[in-house]
Write a protein that holds these residues in place. Sequence first.
Motif, PDB file in Angstrom:
ATOM      1  N   ILE A   1       5.783  -3.230  -5.286  1.00 43.01           N
ATOM      2  CA  ILE A   1       4.880  -2.223  -4.779  1.00 43.01           C
ATOM      3  C   ILE A   1       3.354  -3.018  -4.615  1.00 43.01           C
ATOM      4  N   ASP A   2       3.443  -4.162  -5.263  1.00 47.33           N
ATOM      5  CA  ASP A   2       1.861  -4.753  -4.932  1.00 47.33           C
ATOM      6  C   ASP A   2       2.159  -5.124  -3.333  1.00 47.33           C
ATOM      7  N   ASP A   3       3.244  -5.550  -2.567  1.00 41.63           N
ATOM      8  CA  ASP A   3       3.292  -5.924  -1.414  1.00 41.63           C
ATOM      9  C   ASP A   3       2.997  -4.618  -0.384  1.00 41.63           C
ATOM     10  N   SER A   4       3.695  -3.489  -0.962  1.00 40.93           N
ATOM     11  CA  SER A   4       3.526  -2.240  -0.111  1.00 40.93           C
ATOM     12  C   SER A   4       1.890  -1.816  -0.288  1.00 40.93           C
ATOM     13  N   GLU A   5       1.320  -1.902  -1.425  1.00 39.05           N
ATOM     14  CA  GLU A   5      -0.062  -1.667  -1.633  1.00 39.05           C
ATOM     15  C   GLU A   5      -0.788  -2.313  -0.438  1.00 39.05           C
ATOM     16  N   GLN A   6      -0.770  -3.645  -0.430  1.00 35.78           N
ATOM     17  CA  GLN A   6      -1.473  -4.635   0.455  1.00 35.78           C
ATOM     18  C   GLN A   6      -1.220  -4.204   1.864  1.00 35.78           C
ATOM     19  N   VAL A   7       0.099  -4.416   2.209  1.00 33.79           N
ATOM     20  CA  VAL A   7       0.400  -3.822   3.753  1.00 33.79           C
ATOM     21  C   VAL A   7       0.006  -2.672   4.094  1.00 33.79           C
ATOM     22  N   LEU A   8      -0.146  -1.567   3.318  1.00 30.29           N
ATOM     23  CA  LEU A   8      -0.530  -0.280   3.606  1.00 30.29           C
ATOM     24  C   LEU A   8      -2.062  -0.163   3.813  1.00 30.29           C
ATOM     25  N   ARG A   9      -2.632  -1.127   3.014  1.00 33.83           N
ATOM     26  CA  ARG A   9      -4.186  -1.158   3.142  1.00 33.83           C
ATOM     27  C   ARG A   9      -4.690  -1.736   4.325  1.00 33.83           C
TER      28      ARG A   9
ATOM     29  N   GLY B   1      14.295  -9.290   0.430  1.00 31.69           N
ATOM     30  CA  GLY B   1      14.475  -7.800   0.208  1.00 31.69           C
ATOM     31  C   GLY B   1      13.732  -7.554  -0.855  1.00 31.69           C
ATOM     32  N   GLY B   2      14.078  -6.465  -1.569  1.00 30.64           N
ATOM     33  CA  GLY B   2      13.292  -6.169  -2.807  1.00 30.64           C
ATOM     34  C   GLY B   2      13.445  -4.630  -3.084  1.00 30.64           C
ATOM     35  N   LEU B   3      12.417  -3.772  -3.543  1.00 25.19           N
ATOM     36  CA  LEU B   3      12.428  -2.466  -3.983  1.00 25.19           C
ATOM     37  C   LEU B   3      12.504  -1.767  -2.716  1.00 25.19           C
ATOM     38  N   VAL B   4      13.568  -0.461  -2.802  1.00 23.16           N
ATOM     39  CA  VAL B   4      13.553   0.150  -1.609  1.00 23.16           C
ATOM     40  C   VAL B   4      12.469   1.092  -1.475  1.00 23.16           C
ATOM     41  N   LEU B   5      11.810   1.541  -2.538  1.00 25.55           N
ATOM     42  CA  LEU B   5      10.583   2.583  -2.351  1.00 25.55           C
ATOM     43  C   LEU B   5       9.349   1.627  -1.701  1.00 25.55           C
ATOM     44  N   ALA B   6       9.339   0.472  -2.057  1.00 26.98           N
ATOM     45  CA  ALA B   6       8.207  -0.412  -1.454  1.00 26.98           C
ATOM     46  C   ALA B   6       8.515  -0.794   0.165  1.00 26.98           C
ATOM     47  N   ALA B   7       9.777  -1.036   0.373  1.00 25.51           N
ATOM     48  CA  ALA B   7      10.067  -1.234   1.919  1.00 25.51           C
ATOM     49  C   ALA B   7      10.103  -0.201   2.729  1.00 25.51           C
TER      50      ALA B   7
END
Length: 280
Positions: free
Chosen positions: A67-75, A94-100
């Motif tokens: 989730i930290d990755d997705s927050e940074q990429v979305l920002r 890979g990783g969490l489906v939600l974040a990806a």
Amino acid sequence: MDLLNLFWIFLIVSSLAPMVRQQIIASTRLNLLRRLEEKRGSRVIGLIHRQESMSLLGFPIGRYIDIDDSEQVLRAIKLTDPKVPIDIILHTPGGLVLAAEQIANALSRHPAPVTVFVPHYAMSGGTLIALAANQIVMDENAVLGPVDPQLGQYPAASILKVLEQKDINRVDDQTLILADVARKAMVQVKETVRRIACCHYSQEVAERLADELPSGRWTHDYPITVEEARELGLNISTDMPQEVYQLMNLYPQTMQRRPSVEYVPMPYPWRPSSEKGEQR
């Protein structure tokens, strides 16, 4: 200066050295990213997961898409002008489906062209993110991976296979519950792949990707090569910028007592000559 003071000085220097080294590497990474942005006229985002030594004690920590990755990429995507292309460098197991899925959805909505660079591998959730790009640039030996959902340590497709091969009256309740969740997961991932792929590919190609990648046809760590990715209909190029390889060198693996791979770090336009000076 007595021996005790020397010991404390040595301890302080030893403790600070890793942090100073990390700061130098981080600064070099940013300079290289900026140089690549100026070269391509784009916003460059690195999503690179390697096992690195962190903290003063140097324990190795494995990384994956979270989730930290997705927050940074979305920002980073939010800070990018709609007219500016986005280049994302992917190196991940890979990783969490939600974040990806969050990252893939954000990239697919970006109006300007999106390019994903895969220098070595982008498996599972990394492949899902790659589907959101207008073009995927891969090294000739790089690989993608299936996006079949996993429930704990079991593939969803394999759980469903149990119900096909065994009398349902002889299946325990826990397996039946897992099978119900597995069926939902398969439907959800297929729909996600179809929706993301439809942004840049034809309906026919999107349907093929939705049928093949989450189906469980392969094991979860199966390497999909450049040739196989092209057969699936993906827009693949192998024109990898040299700066991407240079960036990967700035994400070193955990230091070991003896390196497992060694070579002379320079390109060879020809093979080293023999003792007689003959070139082969």
